[in-house]
Structure formats: C-alpha cells, structure tokens
Design a protein around this motif. Structure first.
Motif, PDB file in Angstrom:
ATOM      1  N   CYS A  91       0.836  -1.202   0.000  1.00 30.47           N
ATOM      2  CA  CYS A  91       0.000   0.000   0.000  1.00 30.47           C
ATOM      3  C   CYS A  91       0.872   1.254   0.000  1.00 30.47           C
ATOM      4  CB  CYS A  91      -0.932  -0.003   1.208  1.00 30.47           C
ATOM      5  SG  CYS A  91      -2.203  -1.288   1.167  1.00 30.47           S
ATOM      6  N   PHE A  92       1.981   1.202   0.763  1.00 27.26           N
ATOM      7  CA  PHE A  92       2.920   2.327   0.763  1.00 27.26           C
ATOM      8  C   PHE A  92       3.499   2.546  -0.638  1.00 27.26           C
ATOM      9  CE2 PHE A  92       7.236   3.983   0.945  1.00 27.26           C
ATOM     10  CZ  PHE A  92       7.093   5.114   1.747  1.00 27.26           C
ATOM     11  N   ASP A  93       3.859   1.459  -1.303  1.00 27.46           N
ATOM     12  CA  ASP A  93       4.408   1.567  -2.651  1.00 27.46           C
ATOM     13  C   ASP A  93       3.387   2.160  -3.614  1.00 27.46           C
ATOM     14  OD1 ASP A  93       6.712   0.389  -1.672  1.00 27.46           O
ATOM     15  OD2 ASP A  93       6.116  -1.632  -2.272  1.00 27.46           O
ATOM     16  N   LEU A  94       2.122   1.760  -3.472  1.00 26.80           N
ATOM     17  CA  LEU A  94       1.063   2.316  -4.318  1.00 26.80           C
ATOM     18  C   LEU A  94       0.917   3.816  -4.088  1.00 26.80           C
ATOM     19  CD1 LEU A  94      -1.696  -0.442  -3.982  1.00 26.80           C
ATOM     20  CD2 LEU A  94      -0.263   0.013  -5.979  1.00 26.80           C
ATOM     21  N   ALA A  95       0.978   4.220  -2.822  1.00 25.78           N
ATOM     22  CA  ALA A  95       0.868   5.640  -2.509  1.00 25.78           C
ATOM     23  C   ALA A  95       2.077   6.410  -3.033  1.00 25.78           C
ATOM     24  CB  ALA A  95       0.728   5.831  -0.998  1.00 25.78           C
ATOM     25  N   HIS A  96       3.251   5.814  -2.888  1.00 28.67           N
ATOM     26  CA  HIS A  96       4.465   6.468  -3.373  1.00 28.67           C
ATOM     27  C   HIS A  96       4.430   6.634  -4.891  1.00 28.67           C
ATOM     28  CE1 HIS A  96       8.641   7.721  -3.425  1.00 28.67           C
ATOM     29  NE2 HIS A  96       8.939   6.765  -4.286  1.00 28.67           N
ATOM     30  N   GLY A 122       1.743   7.123  -6.506  1.00 32.18           N
ATOM     31  CA  GLY A 122       0.623   8.012  -6.806  1.00 32.18           C
ATOM     32  C   GLY A 122      -0.627   7.294  -7.254  1.00 32.18           C
ATOM     33  N   LEU A 123      -0.705   5.974  -7.006  1.00 35.40           N
ATOM     34  CA  LEU A 123      -1.855   5.192  -7.441  1.00 35.40           C
ATOM     35  C   LEU A 123      -2.982   5.200  -6.426  1.00 35.40           C
ATOM     36  CD1 LEU A 123       0.055   2.168  -9.010  1.00 35.40           C
ATOM     37  CD2 LEU A 123      -0.928   4.163 -10.172  1.00 35.40           C
ATOM     38  N   ILE A 124      -2.692   5.487  -5.173  1.00 38.39           N
ATOM     39  CA  ILE A 124      -3.715   5.669  -4.147  1.00 38.39           C
ATOM     40  C   ILE A 124      -3.341   6.890  -3.320  1.00 38.39           C
ATOM     41  CG2 ILE A 124      -4.258   3.197  -4.013  1.00 38.39           C
ATOM     42  CD1 ILE A 124      -2.698   3.133  -1.368  1.00 38.39           C
ATOM     43  N   GLU A 125      -4.330   7.435  -2.640  1.00 41.92           N
ATOM     44  CA  GLU A 125      -4.079   8.555  -1.747  1.00 41.92           C
ATOM     45  C   GLU A 125      -4.043   8.048  -0.309  1.00 41.92           C
ATOM     46  OE1 GLU A 125      -6.672  11.843  -2.232  1.00 41.92           O
ATOM     47  OE2 GLU A 125      -6.300  12.053  -4.392  1.00 41.92           O
ATOM     48  N   ALA A 126      -2.909   8.181   0.335  1.00 48.18           N
ATOM     49  CA  ALA A 126      -2.761   7.726   1.721  1.00 48.18           C
ATOM     50  C   ALA A 126      -1.557   8.430   2.336  1.00 48.18           C
ATOM     51  CB  ALA A 126      -2.576   6.210   1.785  1.00 48.18           C
ATOM     52  N   ASN A 127      -1.728   8.882   3.561  1.00 47.42           N
ATOM     53  CA  ASN A 127      -0.638   9.557   4.273  1.00 47.42           C
ATOM     54  C   ASN A 127      -0.087   8.599   5.321  1.00 47.42           C
ATOM     55  OD1 ASN A 127       1.046  11.191   5.866  1.00 47.42           O
ATOM     56  ND2 ASN A 127      -0.198  13.003   5.471  1.00 47.42           N
ATOM     57  N   PHE A 128       1.032   7.986   5.006  1.00 49.75           N
ATOM     58  CA  PHE A 128       1.615   6.982   5.901  1.00 49.75           C
ATOM     59  C   PHE A 128       2.399   7.611   7.051  1.00 49.75           C
ATOM     60  CE2 PHE A 128       0.450   4.343   2.445  1.00 49.75           C
ATOM     61  CZ  PHE A 128       0.377   3.048   2.933  1.00 49.75           C
ATOM     62  N   TYR A 129       2.522   8.922   7.043  1.00 52.54           N
ATOM     63  CA  TYR A 129       3.303   9.600   8.071  1.00 52.54           C
ATOM     64  C   TYR A 129       2.436  10.237   9.155  1.00 52.54           C
ATOM     65  CZ  TYR A 129       6.672   9.116   4.289  1.00 52.54           C
ATOM     66  OH  TYR A 129       7.460   8.608   3.289  1.00 52.54           O
ATOM     67  N   ASP A 140      -1.551   9.805   9.082  1.00 51.78           N
ATOM     68  CA  ASP A 140      -2.862   9.168   9.219  1.00 51.78           C
ATOM     69  C   ASP A 140      -2.782   8.027  10.236  1.00 51.78           C
ATOM     70  OD1 ASP A 140      -5.312   7.888   8.939  1.00 51.78           O
ATOM     71  OD2 ASP A 140      -5.398   8.222   6.788  1.00 51.78           O
ATOM     72  N   ALA A 141      -3.637   8.082  11.267  1.00 51.11           N
ATOM     73  CA  ALA A 141      -3.614   7.069  12.334  1.00 51.11           C
ATOM     74  C   ALA A 141      -3.922   5.667  11.809  1.00 51.11           C
ATOM     75  CB  ALA A 141      -4.598   7.444  13.432  1.00 51.11           C
ATOM     76  N   VAL A 142      -4.668   5.578  10.711  1.00 47.72           N
ATOM     77  CA  VAL A 142      -4.962   4.259  10.129  1.00 47.72           C
ATOM     78  C   VAL A 142      -3.672   3.543   9.751  1.00 47.72           C
ATOM     79  CG1 VAL A 142      -6.019   3.073   8.168  1.00 47.72           C
ATOM     80  CG2 VAL A 142      -7.241   4.935   9.311  1.00 47.72           C
ATOM     81  N   TRP A 143      -2.704   4.302   9.247  1.00 50.46           N
ATOM     82  CA  TRP A 143      -1.445   3.697   8.806  1.00 50.46           C
ATOM     83  C   TRP A 143      -0.388   3.706   9.905  1.00 50.46           C
ATOM     84  CZ3 TRP A 143      -2.314   1.001   4.732  1.00 50.46           C
ATOM     85  CH2 TRP A 143      -3.277   1.418   3.802  1.00 50.46           C
ATOM     86  N   THR A 144      -0.280   4.792  10.644  1.00 55.48           N
ATOM     87  CA  THR A 144       0.711   4.823  11.727  1.00 55.48           C
ATOM     88  C   THR A 144       0.361   3.805  12.809  1.00 55.48           C
ATOM     89  OG1 THR A 144      -0.476   6.629  12.842  1.00 55.48           O
ATOM     90  CG2 THR A 144       1.275   7.239  11.298  1.00 55.48           C
ATOM     91  N   GLY A 145      -0.935   3.602  13.051  1.00 58.59           N
ATOM     92  CA  GLY A 145      -1.347   2.601  14.041  1.00 58.59           C
ATOM     93  C   GLY A 145      -0.983   1.199  13.597  1.00 58.59           C
ATOM     94  N   GLN A 146      -1.172   0.910  12.315  1.00 55.15           N
ATOM     95  CA  GLN A 146      -0.799  -0.414  11.801  1.00 55.15           C
ATOM     96  C   GLN A 146       0.699  -0.634  11.934  1.00 55.15           C
ATOM     97  OE1 GLN A 146      -2.641  -2.059   8.138  1.00 55.15           O
ATOM     98  NE2 GLN A 146      -3.698  -0.079   8.006  1.00 55.15           N
TER      99      GLN A 146
END
Length: 254
Positions: free
Chosen positions: A39-44, A46-53, A55-61
């Motif tokens: 998912c991080f690679d997809l965001a990097h 530009g294929l999905i929108e996600a803030n891995f830095y 967004d609690a959904v990603w930082t929590g995971q």
C-alpha cells in the motif's frame, strides 16, 4: 528460574525444538507487513491517496506490526536462552541481522536520499538483541525494566539526543526525518516484556507455544514463512516494487 521445555512437533536445522505457534505469529506479522508496504508503494507511485506519516490508520498499523516483530524477537531470545544457545550461534545470527540492516540503509538511500533509513527496525533489533541476550537471566525484573524503557522517553527526552549520532537512543524531542525509525527506547521495553512473558510460559505452559495437533494448511504456511523471516523481509520490497513497476510499464506500453 525453573524452565521446563516440552518438545514441540518440529525441530530446526540445528536439531533444537521449534515452537510452531510463535513461527506462525511471526509469519502473520510478515504477511501484514507486506500488505502494508505494498500500500505504501502504491501511494508512493501516486496510485492511491494515503498519508503513511500522519494518518492514524497507517501509523497505528505500523506500531502493531512492529510490536509483533519485537515480541517475536524477545520470545525467540527466551527460547534460545532456555535451550542453551551458544554465543557463537547467537553472533552468527546477529551478524545476519546487522548485515541486512546495512543493506537496508544502502537501498533506502538510493530511493530516499533525504530520508533514508539509518536506524530502522533491523538496526534497532541488532542493538536490542544483544541487550536482551545479556539481560535474559534477570527473569521477573525484566517486567520492571520494560516499564522503565517504555516510560523513559516521555520524561527524559532532551535536545542533546536530537543530534543524529544519538538518535538511536530514542530520547529525542522530535522524530527524525527518516522512512523508518525504531530507537532502542521505548521499543526495548516491548522486547523485554516479550522475553519475560515467554520465560514465564516456558516455565509453566510451554505447550501453549506449540500446536498439540497437526495444523492446517494456513498455519503451516505461516509457520514456514516465520522460519524464513529475515529472507522474506529483505526480498519482499524489491519484489513488490519490481512487480509494480513492471505492471506500470506494461499498462502504459499498451
């Protein structure tokens, strides 16, 4: 501390017994990590929108996945100590972890020269494994030490630790700019707690760590994966990124 080991259903290549439930837990963490990184690679890309830095959904995971890895590492040290693992065997495995940490730094520098990984999970684990090995005889005192390690960054952070040479300690006043940061504090506390908990299980309920019956295909797959954790860790991102780039090239070539 009295330790009773009940032989599990399988053994490692060195002939020492393995505990397949622990391997399966490590394997499950690896699968979760691979999905997270894809998912991080997809965001990097530009294929999905996600803030891995942020967004609690990603930082929590990330926090949960890292906790699972360090718990498995602490449990592994408890089992190795109980089985009388020699220092020679420990250092051989440690050298593999440390060597892979160097490769991670080199590879991340090529992709993220401004935020490359200089003290990530493998770097932190290399330091914490030595501390865990030396402190394993402390037994129940590990619970208190773990609590201190977890709480110390909340009360002892100081600007002197904000210089890169001391980032590894973990007493920083603000998070460094890097793609992965796993300092000794507070994460050593997690490993200490897992070490203490596994020592307790080995002394009282060792069968909880091994399946009492033949596991199904999913658990066998996770167990096998957990036994090759370092190899999987090092190969999964190059393979995922390569597959993603190949798919991107094929799609746009058409």
């Amino acid at each position: 501390m009295r330790t009773v080991l009940t032989a599990p259903r399988s053994t490692s290549s060195s002939g020492t017994p393995r505990f397949d439930r622990l391997d399966a837990l490590r394997g499950a963490a690896l699968v979760w990590m691979a999905v997270f990184h894809f998912c991080f690679d997809l965001a990097h890309r530009g294929l999905i929108e996600a803030n891995f830095y942020r967004d609690a959904v990603w930082t929590g995971q990330r926090t949960v996945i890292l906790t699972l890895f360090l718990c498995c590492a602490g449990a592994g040290q408890a089992i190795a100590s109980a089985q009388g693992q020699s220092w020679g065997r420990f250092w051989r495995r440690w050298a593999q972890v440390a060597g892979c940490a160097v490769l991670v730094s080199a590879g991340s520098y090529l992709m993220f020269p401004r935020s490359y990984i200089y003290f990530g999970v493998l770097h932190g684990m290399a330091v914490m494994l030595i501390i865990a090995r030396l402190s394993a005889p402390l037994g129940r005192w590990l619970w208190l030490l773990g609590l201190g390690a977890v709480l110390l960054p909340q009360y002892a952070a100081h600007p002197v630790f904000d210089q890169r040479a001391l980032h590894w300690v973990g007493l920083v006043t603000h998070k460094p700019i890097t793609e992965d940061y796993v300092p000794v504090l507070p994460w050593l506390g997690v490993m200490w707690w897992a070490l203490a908990a596994t020592q307790w299980l080995l002394a009282r309920h060792p069968h909880w760590l091994a399946s009492s019956h033949s596991p199904g295909v999913p658990q066998r797959g996770l167990t096998w994966l957990g036994q090759w954790s370092l190899t999987f860790y090092m190969l999964h991102q190059p393979l995922l990124i390569g597959a993603l780039e190949l798919g991107w090239w094929l799609t746009h070539r058409a």
